[in-house]
Design a protein around this motif. Sequence first.
Motif, PDB file in Angstrom:
ATOM      1  N   CYS A  60    -112.748 -19.172  31.811  1.00 42.70           N
ATOM      2  CA  CYS A  60    -111.429 -18.537  31.886  1.00 42.70           C
ATOM      3  C   CYS A  60    -110.882 -18.532  33.306  1.00 42.70           C
ATOM      4  O   CYS A  60    -110.037 -17.714  33.651  1.00 42.70           O
ATOM      5  CB  CYS A  60    -111.512 -17.109  31.349  1.00 42.70           C
ATOM      6  N   TRP A  89    -102.313 -16.925  29.559  1.00 40.69           N
ATOM      7  CA  TRP A  89    -103.520 -16.242  30.005  1.00 40.69           C
ATOM      8  C   TRP A  89    -103.518 -16.267  31.530  1.00 40.69           C
ATOM      9  O   TRP A  89    -103.302 -17.316  32.135  1.00 40.69           O
ATOM     10  CB  TRP A  89    -104.772 -16.956  29.510  1.00 40.69           C
ATOM     11  N   ALA A  90    -103.765 -15.154  32.141  1.00 41.70           N
ATOM     12  CA  ALA A  90    -103.874 -15.079  33.599  1.00 41.70           C
ATOM     13  C   ALA A  90    -105.260 -15.581  34.007  1.00 41.70           C
ATOM     14  O   ALA A  90    -106.149 -15.769  33.176  1.00 41.70           O
ATOM     15  CB  ALA A  90    -103.678 -13.635  34.065  1.00 41.70           C
ATOM     16  N   LYS A  92    -108.908 -15.597  34.877  1.00 43.15           N
ATOM     17  CA  LYS A  92    -110.027 -14.774  34.398  1.00 43.15           C
ATOM     18  C   LYS A  92    -109.714 -13.980  33.125  1.00 43.15           C
ATOM     19  O   LYS A  92    -110.471 -13.112  32.731  1.00 43.15           O
ATOM     20  CB  LYS A  92    -110.528 -13.843  35.489  1.00 43.15           C
ATOM     21  N   ASP A  93    -108.604 -14.274  32.467  1.00 43.22           N
ATOM     22  CA  ASP A  93    -108.232 -13.609  31.207  1.00 43.22           C
ATOM     23  C   ASP A  93    -108.816 -14.400  30.039  1.00 43.22           C
ATOM     24  O   ASP A  93    -108.437 -15.531  29.802  1.00 43.22           O
ATOM     25  CB  ASP A  93    -106.706 -13.543  31.084  1.00 43.22           C
ATOM     26  N   CYS A  94    -109.762 -13.791  29.341  1.00 42.71           N
ATOM     27  CA  CYS A  94    -110.400 -14.431  28.180  1.00 42.71           C
ATOM     28  C   CYS A  94    -109.958 -13.773  26.875  1.00 42.71           C
ATOM     29  O   CYS A  94    -110.605 -13.944  25.844  1.00 42.71           O
ATOM     30  CB  CYS A  94    -111.920 -14.333  28.297  1.00 42.71           C
ATOM     31  N   SER A  95    -108.884 -13.007  26.914  1.00 43.85           N
ATOM     32  CA  SER A  95    -108.464 -12.286  25.711  1.00 43.85           C
ATOM     33  C   SER A  95    -107.997 -13.242  24.615  1.00 43.85           C
ATOM     34  O   SER A  95    -107.601 -14.374  24.879  1.00 43.85           O
ATOM     35  CB  SER A  95    -107.335 -11.310  26.049  1.00 43.85           C
ATOM     36  N   LYS A  97    -105.399 -14.010  21.411  1.00 52.22           N
ATOM     37  CA  LYS A  97    -104.021 -13.741  21.003  1.00 52.22           C
ATOM     38  C   LYS A  97    -103.949 -13.891  19.481  1.00 52.22           C
ATOM     39  O   LYS A  97    -104.576 -14.781  18.918  1.00 52.22           O
ATOM     40  CB  LYS A  97    -103.053 -14.743  21.636  1.00 52.22           C
TER      41      LYS A  97
END
Length: 152
Positions: A60, A89-90, A92-95, A97
């Motif tokens: 990420c 996604w920013a 280091k963003d592993c969220s 959606k």
Amino acid sequence: SVIRWVWYVYFSFNFSVSQTISQAYGMVEIMNYDPQQPTVHIDEETHGTIHITIGRIGGCKHAAEAIAECIPQSAKALDYKCESRFLKWADKDCSQKTFVVYIVNDDEYEEEEQFLFRVTSDNIALGFNRITFVIARNDVKPGEIVINPSTA
């Protein structure tokens, strides 16, 4: 031979660079459907909603962007509601959606119909990124008589 050596160096370098980039950025893919079964059958129009989860795997680092959209095939735009969505996604963003498609239950007789859902991106590798949804007919054919056993 020289050609074989040049091809080997070129392929090894490109594969190595692509693999390194993929490991750093990761990939974007559809998470909640089986890539071995890229066609999903929906029993009938009364199904209501389809929830599709899209996420990053394998890394990420760095920001990533993708577009999620439905592509009409035999299903018309009146048969489902699906708005294209820009996903971001920013670093280091592993969220994950969630994308929602609404199936419209109408009274119009239609045979099976389908639409394609896909994720595309210009700045990140893609894993499993497309599913065909097939909606079964549930409306009565004109002139067809249906007897409901519970009311007969």
